[in-house]
Design a protein around this motif. Structure first.
Motif, PDB file in Angstrom:
ATOM      1  N   ASN A   1       0.827  -1.214   0.000  1.00 26.52           N
ATOM      2  CA  ASN A   1       0.000   0.000   0.000  1.00 26.52           C
ATOM      3  C   ASN A   1       0.857   1.258   0.000  1.00 26.52           C
ATOM      4  O   ASN A   1       0.553   2.236  -0.697  1.00 26.52           O
ATOM      5  CB  ASN A   1      -0.923   0.000   1.217  1.00 26.52           C
ATOM      6  N   LEU A   2       1.946   1.234   0.758  1.00 25.86           N
ATOM      7  CA  LEU A   2       2.846   2.386   0.804  1.00 25.86           C
ATOM      8  C   LEU A   2       3.531   2.589  -0.541  1.00 25.86           C
ATOM      9  O   LEU A   2       3.647   3.721  -1.025  1.00 25.86           O
ATOM     10  CB  LEU A   2       3.888   2.175   1.901  1.00 25.86           C
ATOM     11  N   ALA A   3       3.959   1.494  -1.184  1.00 25.08           N
ATOM     12  CA  ALA A   3       4.612   1.589  -2.496  1.00 25.08           C
ATOM     13  C   ALA A   3       3.641   2.099  -3.558  1.00 25.08           C
ATOM     14  O   ALA A   3       4.018   2.889  -4.427  1.00 25.08           O
ATOM     15  CB  ALA A   3       5.175   0.235  -2.901  1.00 25.08           C
ATOM     16  N   ILE A   4       2.381   1.663  -3.501  1.00 25.76           N
ATOM     17  CA  ILE A   4       1.364   2.137  -4.448  1.00 25.76           C
ATOM     18  C   ILE A   4       1.135   3.632  -4.268  1.00 25.76           C
ATOM     19  O   ILE A   4       1.054   4.393  -5.240  1.00 25.76           O
ATOM     20  CB  ILE A   4       0.045   1.360  -4.259  1.00 25.76           C
ATOM     21  N   SER A   5       1.042   4.069  -3.018  1.00 27.85           N
ATOM     22  CA  SER A   5       0.853   5.492  -2.734  1.00 27.85           C
ATOM     23  C   SER A   5       2.011   6.311  -3.287  1.00 27.85           C
ATOM     24  O   SER A   5       1.804   7.344  -3.931  1.00 27.85           O
ATOM     25  CB  SER A   5       0.731   5.693  -1.219  1.00 27.85           C
ATOM     26  N   ASP A   6       3.224   5.843  -3.053  1.00 30.00           N
ATOM     27  CA  ASP A   6       4.407   6.557  -3.546  1.00 30.00           C
ATOM     28  C   ASP A   6       4.469   6.569  -5.068  1.00 30.00           C
ATOM     29  O   ASP A   6       4.803   7.590  -5.683  1.00 30.00           O
ATOM     30  CB  ASP A   6       5.680   5.910  -2.988  1.00 30.00           C
ATOM     31  N   LEU A   7       4.141   5.437  -5.676  1.00 24.86           N
ATOM     32  CA  LEU A   7       4.207   5.330  -7.136  1.00 24.86           C
ATOM     33  C   LEU A   7       3.191   6.254  -7.804  1.00 24.86           C
ATOM     34  O   LEU A   7       3.497   6.931  -8.797  1.00 24.86           O
ATOM     35  CB  LEU A   7       3.969   3.885  -7.569  1.00 24.86           C
TER      36      LEU A   7
END
Length: 315
Positions: free
Chosen positions: A62-68
């Motif tokens: 979820n954190l990686a998706i938000s950053d991406l």
């Protein structure tokens, strides 16, 4: 919120636009390149190489998706600060502002959630086992997206200046109130929980018995990793929130010297870059916070380059 003031032109910081361009344009280009590559690779590791979902992997996805998603908005910011004029729709400008704060506070909440999970796993490994279940963490992640998404809705109602973006016509009182709301719920409370959890984890590790050399070494490495994680979090978000609040408070106080106002504006520009850099730092957070991610990363790199010596020998 350093670039959301309705009175920026009232100060005598005449070089602020050029200063923003000189800082934002190269910074956003670099952050986009590294942030996009790193988070895309992290998603590959989490989604393709993890055979079994874990509580930590779900939060990190979820954190990686938000950053991406956020770094994909940076090209529009680069274009705006390069041209110094907004040539696109007002809706797109508002969405870009919304995306910034959505990513910022989702990141803070996801990082805080990871610290809570780490606290449960080390300090209360048995009694809090149900709170670390995959299903429970999935529900919490959805709740974070919904809460932050709804809480950031007021940014969608702001009005920009003509042919400008990230500079609003709304009253300073409205923006300052929004800042206080986001400061307390989006930063102070999560910041307190984040640091409390990791301090208690370090305390537990220091007071736990370690009979063998390997156990002592593992404990020391775990403490060092936690300290690195805390430093990554502390060096970005606190300074920005403090300067943003000082800047908005100073705007309401017309008696402040112009030089101080200009200094605070430029300082806020630099600290915003620190926050926007967060998508590049989160993969470092994964590496130090999750042992399984380190193992997957090492095996991926090893498998990728294991054929290089043979290939070079053939050439």
């Amino acid at each position: 919120m350093n670039n959301t003031s309705n009175v920026e032109n009232n100060s005598s910081c005449e070089s602020i636009y050029n200063f923003k361009a000189s800082i934002y344009v190269p910074s956003y280009i670099i952050i986009f390149i590294f942030g996009f590559t790193e988070n895309l690779f992290c998603l590959y590791v989490f989604l393709k190489l993890y055979k079994k979902k874990t509580a930590f992997s779900i939060v990190m996805v979820n954190l990686a998706i938000s950053d991406l998603l956020f770094v994909c908005t940076l090209p529009w910011r680069v274009h705006y600060y390069s041209e110094n004029i907004w040539k696109h729709s007002h809706s797109l400008c508002i969405f870009l502002t919304y995306a910034l704060y959505l990513n910022m506070y989702c990141s803070i909440y996801f990082l805080t959630l990871i610290s809570i999970l780490r606290y449960f796993a080390i300090v209360h490994p048995i009694t809090c086992l149900k709170f670390r279940s995959v299903k429970c963490v999935q529900i919490i992640c959805i709740a974070i997206w919904m809460f932050v998404g709804i809480a950031a809705i007021p940014f969608l109602s702001l009005e920009n200046k003509k042919k400008r973006c990230f500079e609003f016509n709304d009253s300073t009182a409205v923006i300052f109130t929004m800042n206080l709301f986001s400061l307390v719920l989006g930063f102070i409370i999560p910041f307190f929980i984040f640091n409390t959890c990791y301090i208690l984890v370090i305390k537990t590790l220091l007071t736990s018995e370690a009979n063998h050399h390997n156990q002592k070494s593992s404990r020391s490495k775990a403490i060092v990793r936690i300290i690195v994680v805390m430093v990554i979090f502390i060096t970005g978000f606190p300074v920005y929130h403090v300067l943003r609040t000082v800047y908005l408070a100073e705007i309401q106080n017309k008696s402040n010297p112009v030089q101080v106002s200009c200094f605070v504006q430029k300082s806020a520009v630099v600290t915003l870059c620190q926050v926007v850099m967060n998508p590049c730092l989160d993969p470092v957070f994964y590496y130090f916070a999750a042992e399984s991610f380190r193992d997957k990363l090492r095996s991926t790199v090893k498998n990728t380059f294991k054929g290089c010596p043979a290939l070079m020998h053939q050439n």
